[in-house]
Design an enzyme around this catalytic site. Structure first.
Site, PDB file in Angstrom:
ATOM      1  N   CYS A 335       0.875  -1.185   0.000  1.00 60.59           N
ATOM      2  CA  CYS A 335       0.000   0.000   0.000  1.00 60.59           C
ATOM      3  C   CYS A 335       0.904   1.224   0.000  1.00 60.59           C
ATOM      4  O   CYS A 335       1.028   1.938   1.000  1.00 60.59           O
ATOM      5  CB  CYS A 335      -0.915   0.002   1.214  1.00 60.59           C
ATOM      6  N   ALA A 336       1.547   1.483  -1.126  1.00 65.00           N
ATOM      7  CA  ALA A 336       2.698   2.388  -1.162  1.00 65.00           C
ATOM      8  C   ALA A 336       2.343   3.865  -1.220  1.00 65.00           C
ATOM      9  O   ALA A 336       3.171   4.706  -0.862  1.00 65.00           O
ATOM     10  CB  ALA A 336       3.597   2.040  -2.354  1.00 65.00           C
ATOM     11  N   GLY A 337       1.144   4.214  -1.682  1.00 62.32           N
ATOM     12  CA  GLY A 337       0.830   5.633  -1.841  1.00 62.32           C
ATOM     13  C   GLY A 337       0.738   6.370  -0.520  1.00 62.32           C
ATOM     14  O   GLY A 337       0.324   5.791   0.477  1.00 62.32           O
ATOM     15  N   GLY A 340       5.995   7.980   0.625  1.00 62.99           N
ATOM     16  CA  GLY A 340       7.034   8.367   1.570  1.00 62.99           C
ATOM     17  C   GLY A 340       7.822   7.180   2.112  1.00 62.99           C
ATOM     18  O   GLY A 340       9.053   7.149   2.051  1.00 62.99           O
ATOM     19  N   CYS A 458      -1.514   4.015  10.962  1.00 66.66           N
ATOM     20  CA  CYS A 458      -1.417   5.292  11.673  1.00 66.66           C
ATOM     21  C   CYS A 458      -2.687   5.513  12.497  1.00 66.66           C
ATOM     22  O   CYS A 458      -3.407   6.493  12.301  1.00 66.66           O
ATOM     23  CB  CYS A 458      -1.201   6.439  10.687  1.00 66.66           C
TER      24      CYS A 458
END
Length: 535
Positions: A335-337, A340, A458
């Protein structure tokens, strides 16, 4: 005539006094600052005592024909940002910087607009409770633009060092210019009612009307009650004292420090530190910005120096630190988007001769990932567009190290995304938890036996952290939890996670997870747990 002279007939509007304290001086409710510059005493929440008895509240003496019919660029920018957030579901931390550039605000006006916009977003629920007592109709019957202007005016009156007559005159002028003459009278009348009490007096009144301590905290700290309940439980589950809840809420209401990272082997923070940044105290190759335009720091335009919360940096470094036998150098970020963590992972992989597959479900966000990865040599990464849950079908049990930083409520990043607290509902948690379980399963399915998957989110909400982990562990027999706390200590700077900042919650069956906290570590409330896939 200058803007300040026009507003006040030659007097300062209070921004110069606030600016002299520096951009980090926030006067919102809940912040204790002691005596003001003019010697008046302030109470524990930063509000001047007995302002009405001191006859400090005054209003413009200008005749109606002389009053402004528009607003200054700083307040207009804050208003535009609030409208985008509340009418278009925009993210404040994305839309405001763009508006600051488009409206060509100088550094001081940009600081004022930022304090006003973010502060209003942060305190919106509490300010709405104030307005409900001052408006003769339900707030949802007001023109949304008028309601946003009232929120901005209320924040200036109750939480900023802006004289009442300046806040009133400027807000009414803003409404005249952006909405129309008719609503301006309503705004003027309502804000005069708001100005009858200080921010502290309003908080006392609203808190006294609440039925329990949780709701009183919700008013005083501008968080929905359900979020406070969830955060208090998360403190307890992760082995911390629930009495820390108010410190956590206060930290959520403070503007976050800007953390920088230099991509290993590619960037350097020397110029930033020479310009006043201080070295980070949690992870290597990090710093805390001294303020100002970070894009002026050498390396930021090239992408080798980046803005990234230190908690996110630690996530990438923990995965890179995990022990993997016969590491073939195949890494993945499912889930790279927006990219960062992927950029930092790719740089770490490049140092070791490894490669990173960065997956993102949508083409637009995949473009953001490509831009983030561009500074890293091209042979160290590739981008895949598609649902992460489909990756196991194409790449079963192939990767040595896999990061799955799942979509979540974002309750751990309320400092940077102040509007998020009012957007989320308890039902969001259940809907996201189902997706989170599926994504963790997919991450484990693409991890080869002996490889490591790192689950990160997060949010401190236990339904998104411990509950997801436990359900996946209960359903699978091929996974063991590693000592993630020890991995975090070894990936962090020496001693950074000792003493009061110690982390580590024991997981049933062995191993530990890690929960960071804004009020303890100065980071977003990142959760992470490392799992090894067995044969």
């Amino acid at each position: 005539m200058s803007r300040d002279q026009h507003e006040l007939g030659g007097a300062s509007d209070g921004r110069n006094e606030r600016r002299s304290q520096g951009p980090g001086d926030r006067r919102g409710p809940g912040n204790s600052r002691g005596a003001s510059r003019d010697g008046s005493r302030r109470n524990a929440r930063g509000h001047e005592r007995n302002r009405r008895s001191q006859q400090e509240r005054s209003y413009s003496a200008q005749a109606p024909a002389q009053r402004r019919r528009n607003s200054d660029p700083a307040r207009l920018t804050a208003f535009q940002a609030l409208r985008a957030v509340n009418s278009e579901d925009a993210y404040g931390n994305l839309v405001l910087p763009r508006l600051v550039r488009e409206n060509r605000l100088d550094r001081r006006d940009a600081a004022f607009a930022t304090e006003l916009a973010y502060g209003t977003m942060r305190w919106q629920g509490t300010w709405d409770a104030v307005l409900e007592t001052c408006v003769d109709r339900p707030l949802d019957q007001l023109d949304p633009a008028v309601l946003d202007a009232l929120r901005l005016g209320t924040h200036q009156l109750l939480a900023m060092r802006v004289p009442d007559h300046a806040a009133l005159d400027a807000t009414v002028g803003l409404v005249r210019g952006e909405v129309g003459q008719g609503p301006a009278g309503l705004v003027n009348a309502v804000l005069r009612k708001v100005a009858r009490q200080s921010g502290e007096e309003w908080l006392d009144q609203l808190a006294a009307e609440q039925s329990d301590e949780l709701r009183r905290m919700a008013v005083r700290h501008a968080h929905p009650a359900w979020e406070i309940r969830a955060m208090r439980r998360a403190l307890r589950v992760n082995g911390r004292d629930t009495g820390e809840i108010e410190a956590l809420l206060e930290a959520d209401n403070e503007p976050p420090s800007v953390h920088l990272v230099a991509l290993p082997g590619l960037g350097s923070l020397d110029a930033a530190i020479d310009d006043g940044a201080r070295p980070g105290d949690l992870v290597p190759d990090s710093a805390v910005s001294a303020g100002g335009d970070v894009h002026r720091i050498p390396g930021t335009r090239e992408g080798v120096v980046r803005v990234q919360d230190a908690g996110s940096q630690l996530v990438a470094r923990v995965l890179a630190k995990a022990p993997v036998q016969d590491d073939a150098g195949r890494w993945a970020d499912l889930c790279a988007g927006p990219g960062g963590k992927a950029a930092l992972l790719a740089a770490l992989a490049n140092e070791r001769g490894a490669t990173l597959l960065a997956n993102e479900v949508g083409e637009h966000r995949a473009d953001l990932v490509r831009n983030a990865l561009a500074p890293v040599p091209e042979d160290a990464w590739q981008v895949r567009v598609g649902d992460a849950r489909d990756v196991p079908g194409a790449e079963p049990a192939r990767f040595d190290r896999v990061l799955v930083d799942v979509p979540c409520t974002g309750l751990g990043a309320l400092r940077r995304r102040p509007e998020a607290r009012w957007r989320r509902t308890p039902s969001d948690v259940g809907n996201l938890a189902s997706i989170q379980r599926q994504l963790l399963d997919a991450a484990l399915d693409v991890t080869r036996p002996g490889g490591v998957a790192l689950y990160a989110t997060c949010s401190p909400h236990t339904a998104e952290t411990h509950d997801v982990l436990q359900e996946v562990l209960d359903a699978r027999g091929d996974v063991e939890v590693l000592d993630t706390a020890e991995l975090a200590r070894s990936a962090a700077l020496p001693g950074a996670l000792d003493g009061e900042r110690a982390v580590g919650h024991e997981v049933p069956g062995g191993g530990t997870s890690v929960q960071l906290w804004p009020h303890v570590h100065g980071t977003d409330a990142m959760f992470m747990v490392a799992l090894r896939r067995r044969s």
